[in-house]
Enzyme design. Sequence first.
Site, PDB file in Angstrom:
ATOM      1  N   PHE A  65       0.834  -1.194   0.000  1.00 53.57           N
ATOM      2  CA  PHE A  65       0.000   0.000   0.000  1.00 53.57           C
ATOM      3  C   PHE A  65       0.878   1.256   0.000  1.00 53.57           C
ATOM      4  O   PHE A  65       0.693   2.169  -0.807  1.00 53.57           O
ATOM      5  CB  PHE A  65      -0.899  -0.063   1.239  1.00 53.57           C
ATOM      6  CG  PHE A  65      -1.571   1.219   1.604  1.00 53.57           C
ATOM      7  CD1 PHE A  65      -2.605   1.722   0.841  1.00 53.57           C
ATOM      8  CD2 PHE A  65      -1.168   1.921   2.728  1.00 53.57           C
ATOM      9  CE1 PHE A  65      -3.230   2.900   1.194  1.00 53.57           C
ATOM     10  CE2 PHE A  65      -1.789   3.100   3.087  1.00 53.57           C
ATOM     11  CZ  PHE A  65      -2.824   3.602   2.316  1.00 53.57           C
ATOM     12  N   ASP A  68       2.754   1.464  -3.389  1.00 56.05           N
ATOM     13  CA  ASP A  68       1.901   1.932  -4.482  1.00 56.05           C
ATOM     14  C   ASP A  68       1.661   3.434  -4.400  1.00 56.05           C
ATOM     15  O   ASP A  68       1.555   4.115  -5.413  1.00 56.05           O
ATOM     16  CB  ASP A  68       0.568   1.178  -4.476  1.00 56.05           C
ATOM     17  CG  ASP A  68       0.736  -0.240  -4.992  1.00 56.05           C
ATOM     18  OD1 ASP A  68       1.797  -0.530  -5.576  1.00 56.05           O
ATOM     19  OD2 ASP A  68      -0.189  -1.050  -4.799  1.00 56.05           O
ATOM     20  N   LEU A 107       3.331  -5.390 -15.705  1.00 58.38           N
ATOM     21  CA  LEU A 107       1.983  -5.027 -16.130  1.00 58.38           C
ATOM     22  C   LEU A 107       1.650  -3.628 -15.649  1.00 58.38           C
ATOM     23  O   LEU A 107       2.058  -3.232 -14.564  1.00 58.38           O
ATOM     24  CB  LEU A 107       0.954  -5.980 -15.511  1.00 58.38           C
ATOM     25  CG  LEU A 107       0.767  -7.352 -16.110  1.00 58.38           C
ATOM     26  CD1 LEU A 107      -0.353  -8.069 -15.392  1.00 58.38           C
ATOM     27  CD2 LEU A 107       0.455  -7.241 -17.583  1.00 58.38           C
ATOM     28  N   LYS A 139      -4.663 -12.561  -9.628  1.00 56.42           N
ATOM     29  CA  LYS A 139      -3.247 -12.185  -9.709  1.00 56.42           C
ATOM     30  C   LYS A 139      -2.535 -12.858  -8.542  1.00 56.42           C
ATOM     31  O   LYS A 139      -2.771 -12.528  -7.391  1.00 56.42           O
ATOM     32  CB  LYS A 139      -3.090 -10.668  -9.634  1.00 56.42           C
ATOM     33  CG  LYS A 139      -1.662 -10.205  -9.822  1.00 56.42           C
ATOM     34  CD  LYS A 139      -1.607  -8.684  -9.910  1.00 56.42           C
ATOM     35  CE  LYS A 139      -0.221  -8.181 -10.284  1.00 56.42           C
ATOM     36  NZ  LYS A 139       0.820  -8.583  -9.366  1.00 56.42           N
ATOM     37  N   LYS A 323      -7.070  -9.523 -19.160  1.00 57.05           N
ATOM     38  CA  LYS A 323      -6.308  -9.646 -20.407  1.00 57.05           C
ATOM     39  C   LYS A 323      -7.260  -9.862 -21.576  1.00 57.05           C
ATOM     40  O   LYS A 323      -8.375 -10.348 -21.391  1.00 57.05           O
ATOM     41  CB  LYS A 323      -5.370 -10.853 -20.376  1.00 57.05           C
ATOM     42  CG  LYS A 323      -4.900 -11.279 -19.046  1.00 57.05           C
ATOM     43  CD  LYS A 323      -4.094 -12.565 -19.148  1.00 57.05           C
ATOM     44  CE  LYS A 323      -3.705 -12.966 -17.754  1.00 57.05           C
ATOM     45  NZ  LYS A 323      -2.873 -14.140 -17.715  1.00 57.05           N
ATOM     46  N   CYS A 464      17.105 -18.502  31.865  1.00 53.58           N
ATOM     47  CA  CYS A 464      15.880 -17.699  31.735  1.00 53.58           C
ATOM     48  C   CYS A 464      14.642 -18.619  31.751  1.00 53.58           C
ATOM     49  O   CYS A 464      14.537 -19.550  30.942  1.00 53.58           O
ATOM     50  CB  CYS A 464      15.922 -16.909  30.432  1.00 53.58           C
ATOM     51  SG  CYS A 464      14.376 -16.063  30.064  1.00 53.58           S
TER      52      CYS A 464
HETATM   53  S1  IVH Z   1      -0.259 -12.231 -17.061  1.00 54.35           S
HETATM   54  C1  IVH Z   1       3.059  -9.840 -19.850  1.00 54.35           C
HETATM   55  N1  IVH Z   1      -1.596 -13.387 -15.178  1.00 54.35           N
HETATM   56  O1  IVH Z   1       1.997 -10.274 -12.122  1.00 54.35           O
HETATM   57  C2  IVH Z   1       2.706 -10.153 -18.469  1.00 54.35           C
HETATM   58  N2  IVH Z   1       0.415 -12.250 -14.585  1.00 54.35           N
HETATM   59  O2  IVH Z   1       2.534  -7.420 -12.250  1.00 54.35           O
HETATM   60  C3  IVH Z   1       1.577 -11.109 -18.453  1.00 54.35           C
HETATM   61  N3  IVH Z   1       0.988 -12.411 -12.219  1.00 54.35           N
HETATM   62  O3  IVH Z   1       4.855 -10.451 -14.113  1.00 54.35           O
HETATM   63  C4  IVH Z   1       1.285 -11.474 -17.096  1.00 54.35           C
HETATM   64  N4  IVH Z   1      -0.746 -13.613 -11.599  1.00 54.35           N
HETATM   65  O4  IVH Z   1       4.359 -12.451 -12.611  1.00 54.35           O
HETATM   66  C5  IVH Z   1      -0.515 -12.656 -15.468  1.00 54.35           C
HETATM   67  N5  IVH Z   1      -2.897 -14.488 -13.611  1.00 54.35           N
HETATM   68  C6  IVH Z   1      -1.802 -13.772 -13.902  1.00 54.35           C
HETATM   69  C7  IVH Z   1      -0.857 -13.386 -12.936  1.00 54.35           C
HETATM   70  C8  IVH Z   1       0.249 -12.621 -13.312  1.00 54.35           C
HETATM   71  C9  IVH Z   1       0.369 -13.019 -11.198  1.00 54.35           C
HETATM   72  C10 IVH Z   1       2.239 -11.658 -12.081  1.00 54.35           C
HETATM   73  C11 IVH Z   1       3.203 -11.933 -13.189  1.00 54.35           C
HETATM   74  C12 IVH Z   1       3.514 -10.593 -13.781  1.00 54.35           C
HETATM   75  C13 IVH Z   1       3.113  -9.665 -12.703  1.00 54.35           C
HETATM   76  C14 IVH Z   1       2.752  -8.316 -13.258  1.00 54.35           C
END
Ligand code: IVH
Length: 699
Positions: A65, A68, A107, A139, A323, A464
């Site tokens: 937090f 960021d 990302l 994530k 994505k 102790c």
């Molecule tokens: S897609 C081109 N999917 O988050 C990068 N990344 O902050 C495509 N990560 O480097 C990444 N869970 O290591 C993707 N479901 C997920 C993810 C994920 C964790 C990580 C990954 C990436 C980082 C980016």
Amino acid sequence: MMPLRLAWWLVLAASPGVAAASPAASPGIVQDESATRAELLALRREIARHDELYFRRGAPEISDFEYDELKRRLRALEAAAPDAGGVGDDRTGAFPVARHGAPMLSLDKAHTDEELGAFHARIASRLGREDVVYRVEPKYDGIAVSLTYEHGRLLRVVTRGDGSEGDDLTANARVLLPALPARLSASAEGAATWPARVEVRGEVFMSLTEFARLNAEREAASEALHASPRNLAVGTLRTHDPADVAGRRLELVCFGWGVWERGAGEGPPETLASFAAWLAERGLPVAGGVQIAEGRAGMLAAVAAARAASAAGDFPTDGVVVKLERVADQHVLGVGPAGPRWAVARKFEPERASTRLLGITWQVGRTGVLTPVAELDPVALGGATVARATLHNADEIARRDLRVGDTVWVARAGEIIPAIVGVDKTRRAVASQPYDFPDTCPACAAALAREDGRAAWRCVNAACPAQAARRIAHWASPSALDLRGLGPALIDKLVAGGAVRGPADLYRDDAAVFADLGSGAARRLREEIAASRARAKADGARLLTGLGLPGVGRESARKLAESFGGLAELAQADEARLRAAGLGRATAQGVAEHLARAEVRAEFAALLAAGLGETWETSGAAGVFAGQTVVVTGRLARWTRAEVEARLAAAGARVASDVTAATTLVVAGEAAGSAREQARKRGVEIIDEAELVRRLEVR
Ligand code: IVH
């Protein structure tokens, strides 16, 4: 928004090196250009320092937090004074580096639904349609890795590094990741059509269950808790010797690819769904909880649903990744400086609450290490009431300039352990005083010592009572001598009586030990102690686990029990001998130092005098498959048939070739034969390779 901004500047105020940053520099308030540049540079340095701590050392000083907020501030300043940005770098210098075939990108982040809406607007405009198909995935919060497979064989495992090259952790990954296949499976039709070379991208993480298990062990031993599953995953994967992290389990999940050289094999998938199917068919683990969503509204609804579900998974997560589902659409969007333009990470801020720090108490561990605990005005957080938070060590208090009476932000770090993530210094009382660190042990009042290069203070008084109580509690724990009736209150009572100063005293058959107990309680305890004496004899690994040698859990204790005949022999061991017994480098060094200490020698002597540890029984009898008759059927990715049979035998199993009435377990690999069917008919337990690896606790 106000609390965020407020906290942002509190963080800056708390960070040394960013003197130029002040509330006056908030976006929207005019300041001269050189002041902006100075702040920008100071902020970059500060962020680079935190990147170093986070990526390379796996030991962040500030919460996500807070980090960021620094990044957000940096973005605002960069918008005012455009300049080239920078990316993190997780190379450590301790491993060989390897180049990625295709860059490993980061990302872009979205912190709000508005930012997600803007992401959609850019994509819709570029693709020329609104009904964009998205994939929303959790994530995972761990360490990013790239797995290179050539013609289906694992070549290497590399961290992101600076995006172009990273640390080559192949050797560690092979032993620490049960889910990592050394060879990709053939397709369902049996055809080996692997691409000539493919870089599979994914994340290595630690499950919340595993993290909780390891921390529960530490808590039982009054050791400082691991800060987060992410740090622990990073530290474990980057170990210098896998034997040092024996018994820790890491997971792998795959979600992308870099290079895909087809050769005579199959070409890259056209959608992420078909990629996930390919991963699964090839034996690689894929992300769960995936949603496919269409258009802006569909995507936002999927993100909201993922957020609601995020607490239910057994993995650390700090948001979702959105994505484009179709690879052709991804190509249209292309790649920007921060990462692909077709994906975005929507971070969920951890739940936070503000409360008052009422005091700081200190727990004394069995080796005398002091761990601070924040005592809080109870506050509701994530469905629970939080009254205490972990502070890890004394440096954390000093670094944050934490003071009793402060208003602090508490969050559930890693979704489990409440931690202090910020201090609201605007609400600090004028009369508040810096925290006055204790210089004596809270349990025995002996002077404290600080070991060179370590953040922890230690009580060095061998007598102790708090340490004695913790040592006895560890001795009595289920994986050691399993003295169920000996709980914390009884231990404290025995220690306070003065006749018990360590586990050995329980076995002296001295009436004074039981003097303060009623006759019934004394009899029950004596019976348990007698049973535990038999246990120590029958299974040396239990006795050695009970000793609480630094870094020695059940698995290392088993190795020691097999390699040494008794305590007297172990007491003489130097580092080289301990390594020969199978301990990792760091563990062997720590144990050798421990064995040289006078109080440890005295404890060994006392145990021997009480008739414990002169000799013990071991090996197969104590192995995880002791008493089992096991049949292996089908191919395993990790081992040849001879290797797996040797491992099973070492763990106490009798290995047979056919399923009979005597069979107790079947390990079914790929293309398992009729043995699996036989086992099913007979109701014999069947496990797969991943489960076998888990039970063997392979490093
Ligand atoms: S897609 C081109 N999917 O988050 C990068 N990344 O902050 C495509 N990560 O480097 C990444 N869970 O290591 C993707 N479901 C997920 C993810 C994920 C964790 C990580 C990954 C990436 C980082 C980016």
